[in-house]
Design an enzyme around this catalytic site. Structure first.
Site, PDB file in Angstrom:
ATOM      1  CB  SER A   1      19.435  -4.726  16.418  1.00  0.00           C
ATOM      2  OG  SER A   1      20.051  -5.129  15.220  1.00  0.00           O
TER       3      SER A   1
ATOM      4  CE  LYS B   1      23.955  -6.072  16.192  1.00  0.00           C
ATOM      5  NZ  LYS B   1      22.593  -5.818  16.700  1.00  0.00           N
TER       6      LYS B   1
END
Length: 348
Positions: free
Chosen positions: A242, A287
């Protein structure tokens, strides 16, 4: 004390005792929380996150930070009910069933190996994407890392095989091979042409349905790139794909004069393909919290995560949609200069 009162007291103690015991019993859930951030144009343990040798590099300012998700739990270290309850109460974390992170039919060591390979692939894909953006040529070969025991590729393809083509389609990158396999219906066969040692071989491999219904052969691959200069990425124990977008932007920033960030604190996430396409990721809510905690004011968001991100974005964090690396570069240019379009995420 009456018999009735004694009975109620004993029952209360029993319920309390059972509650205490139950609170510390392991449960099959995983707690996801904001993990550490790393500035891809900065340093980790006094070492540059991105080191480039054999090519001129330029000074950078601000930050282009990758973000991560930390987790508690898993088959080898299950959390207790009390920890899960605390997670359900905390809006900055998520509590998810264990099987969404650890597939029940997968060995945790295989998952760890796959995450490690995905991170290496992500770093190489990021370098390739940055070089493509800069129109710098390179070569690559797709190789077999391992095969999954009991799956069709096991015993047919071997570690170190270099995949030349799949169903006659040149294996330009790992995604081409994976997409070609997924295009089949389970039970159909795939024709691999591989180089094994000095020999070129045609290997026919049947397909099966994977845990999520996608067609697979049980093959873990890695693209071995031959870049015209050395790019080394140091991020410690961070795994998974990611961080690809932020790696690619960090590499590009170092290879080009001027400052991509304009001195701003930028964070973001998203997988990256060599073509520059940005893919969706998991744990977007955690995140974003981690990004803001690290001082970021702008968050580069994969287009497919935008709807979820808009609903969970912390106040004051500007979401910028990134369909491709090129789009992200244009958006950062617009933020820096005040000219041009800055694509925003919408609720979908």
């Amino acid at each position: 004390m009456s018999r009735r009162a004694l009975t109620l007291l004993l029952a209360g103690f029993l319920v309390l005792a059972l509650g205490i015991v139950g609170a510390f019993r392991p449960v099959p859930y995983v707690v996801l929380s904001p993990g550490p951030t790393e500035n891809t144009i900065g340093e980790v343990d006094k070492k540059p996150v991105i080191s480039i040798k054999g090519r001129e590099t330029y000074p950078t300012t601000g930050s282009l930070s990758l973000v991560t998700v930390a987790y508690q739990g898993g088959p080898a270290a299950q959390i207790d009910l009390l920890t899960a309850l605390r997670g359900w109460i905390d809006p900055t974390v998520a509590v998810v069933p264990q099987e969404t992170i650890f597939a029940p039919d997968r060995d945790p060591r295989e998952v760890e190996e796959e995450n490690s390979v995905e991170m290496t692939n992500s770093q190489d894909s990021a370098t390739a994407a940055a070089l493509n953006e800069l129109k710098i040529r390179y070569d690559l070969a797709v190789t077999v890392v391992s095969t999954e025991k009991g799956k069709p590729a096991d015993g047919k393809l071997r570690k170190g095989d270099e995949i030349n083509s799949v169903d006659g389609r040149p294996a330009k990158d790992v995604d081409v091979v994976g997409d070609t396999v997924k295009a089949h219906k389970p039970g159909q066969s795939v024709l691999f042409n591989v180089t094994r040692g000095k020999d070129k071989l045609d290997v026919t491999v049947p397909t099966v349905a994977g845990p999520e219904g996608q067609t697979q052969v049980g093959l873990l691959m890695q693209a071995k790139y031959k870049f015209p200069f050395d790019v080394d990425i140091n991020v410690g124990d961070v795994g998974g794909p990611s961080a690809g977008l932020m790696f690619s932007l960090g590499i590009l920033d170092k290879l080009t004069p001027g400052e991509l960030t304009g001195g701003k604190q930028i964070a973001g996430t998203g997988t990256i393909e060599p073509s520059g396409k940005v893919g969706a990721i998991g744990g977007i809510a955690q995140k974003m919290v981690g990004a803001q905690d690290a001082g970021a004011t702008v968050f580069l968001t994969p287009a497919d995560n935008c709807a979820e991100a808009v609903k969970a974005a912390p106040s004051g964090l500007r979401l910028v949609r990134a369909d491709t690396m090129h789009d992200a570069v244009l958006a950062l240019d617009a933020l820096r200069t005040g000219k041009g379009n800055v694509p925003a995420c919408d609720a979908g």
